[in-house]
Design an enzyme around this catalytic site. Structure first.
Site, PDB file in Angstrom:
ATOM      1  CB  ALA A 183      -0.971  -0.003   1.177  1.00  0.00           C
ATOM      2  CG  LEU A 184       4.497   0.371  -1.841  1.00  0.00           C
ATOM      3  CD1 LEU A 184       5.514   0.073  -2.950  1.00  0.00           C
ATOM      4  CD2 LEU A 184       5.137   0.189  -0.476  1.00  0.00           C
ATOM      5  CG  HIS A 185       2.645   6.198   1.769  1.00  0.00           C
ATOM      6  ND1 HIS A 185       3.856   6.621   2.259  1.00  0.00           N
ATOM      7  CD2 HIS A 185       2.115   5.373   2.727  1.00  0.00           C
ATOM      8  CE1 HIS A 185       4.040   6.118   3.462  1.00  0.00           C
ATOM      9  NE2 HIS A 185       3.011   5.339   3.781  1.00  0.00           N
TER      10      HIS A 185
ATOM     11  N   GLY B  64       6.121   8.164   1.192  1.00  0.00           N
ATOM     12  CA  GLY B  64       7.033   7.876   2.312  1.00  0.00           C
ATOM     13  C   GLY B  64       7.884   6.650   2.001  1.00  0.00           C
ATOM     14  CG  HIS B  65       6.039   2.809   1.717  1.00  0.00           C
ATOM     15  ND1 HIS B  65       4.692   3.068   1.639  1.00  0.00           N
ATOM     16  CD2 HIS B  65       6.211   2.077   2.845  1.00  0.00           C
ATOM     17  CE1 HIS B  65       4.071   2.517   2.666  1.00  0.00           C
ATOM     18  NE2 HIS B  65       4.970   1.911   3.424  1.00  0.00           N
TER      19      HIS B  65
ATOM     20  N   GLY C 173      12.093   4.144   7.931  1.00  0.00           N
ATOM     21  CA  GLY C 173      11.584   5.499   8.154  1.00  0.00           C
ATOM     22  C   GLY C 173      11.585   5.893   9.626  1.00  0.00           C
TER      23      GLY C 173
ATOM     24  CE  LYS D 129       3.384   7.358  10.304  1.00  0.00           C
ATOM     25  NZ  LYS D 129       2.979   6.025   9.952  1.00  0.00           N
TER      26      LYS D 129
HETATM   27  P1  AMP Z   1       5.301  -0.121   6.463  1.00  0.00           P
HETATM   28  O1  AMP Z   1       4.926  -0.537   5.070  1.00  0.00           O
HETATM   29  O2  AMP Z   1       4.278   0.718   7.125  1.00  0.00           O
HETATM   30  O3  AMP Z   1       5.787  -1.290   7.289  1.00  0.00           O
HETATM   31  O4  AMP Z   1       6.555   0.842   6.287  1.00  0.00           O
HETATM   32  C1  AMP Z   1       7.710   0.435   5.610  1.00  0.00           C
HETATM   33  C2  AMP Z   1       8.805   1.446   5.850  1.00  0.00           C
HETATM   34  O5  AMP Z   1       8.399   2.726   5.370  1.00  0.00           O
HETATM   35  C3  AMP Z   1       9.117   1.624   7.339  1.00  0.00           C
HETATM   36  O6  AMP Z   1      10.526   1.734   7.509  1.00  0.00           O
HETATM   37  C4  AMP Z   1       8.417   2.914   7.677  1.00  0.00           C
HETATM   38  O7  AMP Z   1       8.991   3.607   8.763  1.00  0.00           O
HETATM   39  C5  AMP Z   1       8.573   3.697   6.378  1.00  0.00           C
HETATM   40  N1  AMP Z   1       7.546   4.741   6.293  1.00  0.00           N
HETATM   41  C6  AMP Z   1       6.212   4.598   6.466  1.00  0.00           C
HETATM   42  N2  AMP Z   1       5.585   5.790   6.370  1.00  0.00           N
HETATM   43  C7  AMP Z   1       6.567   6.717   6.127  1.00  0.00           C
HETATM   44  C8  AMP Z   1       6.571   8.139   5.946  1.00  0.00           C
HETATM   45  N3  AMP Z   1       5.459   8.853   5.968  1.00  0.00           N
HETATM   46  N4  AMP Z   1       7.761   8.746   5.712  1.00  0.00           N
HETATM   47  C9  AMP Z   1       8.913   8.028   5.683  1.00  0.00           C
HETATM   48  N5  AMP Z   1       8.969   6.683   5.857  1.00  0.00           N
HETATM   49  C10 AMP Z   1       7.824   6.041   6.069  1.00  0.00           C
END
Ligand code: AMP
Length: 281
Positions: free
Chosen positions: A32-34, A36-37, A149, A151
């Site tokens: 569900a990439l955005h 931030g990813h 991140g 985050k």
């Molecule tokens: P997730 O898919 O939520 O497990 O996140 C995967 C990676 O993306 C993790 O290292 C998160 O900290 C990073 N991440 C998620 N949201 C953000 C964001 N808004 N800005 C920067 N990194 C992010």
């Protein structure tokens, strides 16, 4: 761009790259990439030769079945986005590839000193699942660089400690939080917000920013109380608001300009846990 679903084919491809002395950057995600990813992938592309992104919704880190079930899954869109930013390798394993029945993935490291508060307290078992999956993914990918991140601040600190504990030959880079224009930290879970909730949500980042502006004037405890008041004025449910030492993750009683401190919070809006943080000193 190559897409692997099996561990063996991934391992074979990456070992060929390693033989050519190529550095490997790795970005673990749950999809569900955005942006931030994608910012992590962009950083990996700048610093390494081959950028690998995994997409795996890890069941062992969900402490609520309903949350796992509702977690957004957009694999086709994710693949397109990753292609656009120049990802070299996508790893999209099934559960049985990450957790095969014939491999013991038990973690023999006691990291409880880092998980007594914040996410560790509010999501029992969550970090056991995170440590298990990241360790397993690192064993499969063997990257030279790992990108995570800020985050998920507690998670990043935990993984940094895990790398030190197991003396893994990988360097961790922690990237800043990517935000929407109004300050809301980007998150895969934001899609679950109602329009009204989405309108209120920027108060979290705004409050964190105001806390940072008040650092020289108040104690951590007074700032915590002030922040909680801002949220309670809007009848928002707060899991926690903590001002912690950036390495020990323990709440601090006073600010020390020589040591990094971070304000970390989770506020619930529309039942969605919105996680955010900011460096204070
Ligand atoms: P997730 O898919 O939520 O497990 O996140 C995967 C990676 O993306 C993790 O290292 C998160 O900290 C990073 N991440 C998620 N949201 C953000 C964001 N808004 N800005 C920067 N990194 C992010």
């Amino acid at each position: 761009m190559l897409l692997f679903k099996q561990a063996e084919s991934l391992r074979k491809h990456l070992s060929q790259q390693r033989q050519k002395a190529r550095s490997i950057g790795f970005v673990p995600t749950m999809g569900a990439l955005h942006q931030g990813h994608l910012s992590l992938v962009q950083q990996s592309k700048e610093l390494t030769d081959i950028s690998v992104v995994s997409i795996f919704v890890n069941p062992t880190q969900f402490n609520e079945e309903a949350d796992l079930f509702a977690y957004p899954r957009t694999p086709e869109k994710d693949i397109l986005k990753l292609k656009k930013v120049g990802t070299d390798v996508i790893f999209m394993p099934e559960k049985s590839v990450i957790y095969p029945s014939d491999i013991d993935l038990t973690i023999d490291w006691d990291f409880s000193h880092l998980t007594q508060n914040m996410e560790g307290k509010f999501r029992p078992g969550h970090f056991e699942g995170v440590v298990m999956v990241v360790k397993r993914l690192l064993d499969l990918v063997h990257p030279t660089h790992l990108f995570m991140g800020q985050k998920d601040f507690q998670q990043a600190v935990l993984i940094q400690n895990m790398i030190q504990h197991y003396q893994l030959p990988v360097s961790l880079a922690i990237s800043p939080i990517v935000r929407e224009k109004d300050g809301l930290a980007m998150s895969s879970r934001n899609v679950h917000l109602t329009p009204i909730g989405r309108g209120i949500a920027p108060i979290i980042a705004k409050t964190l920013k105001s806390v940072k502006e008040r650092v020289g004037m108040h104690t951590p405890l007074a700032l915590k109380q002030w922040a909680l008041e801002q949220f309670s004025n809007l009848n928002l449910e707060v899991d926690y608001f903590e001002i912690v030492h950036a390495q020990t993750l323990k709440p601090i009683a006073a600010f020390n300009p020589e040591e990094r401190s971070v304000a970390c919070t989770v506020v619930r809006i529309d039942g969605v846990r919105l996680l955010d943080n900011i460096y204070l000193t």
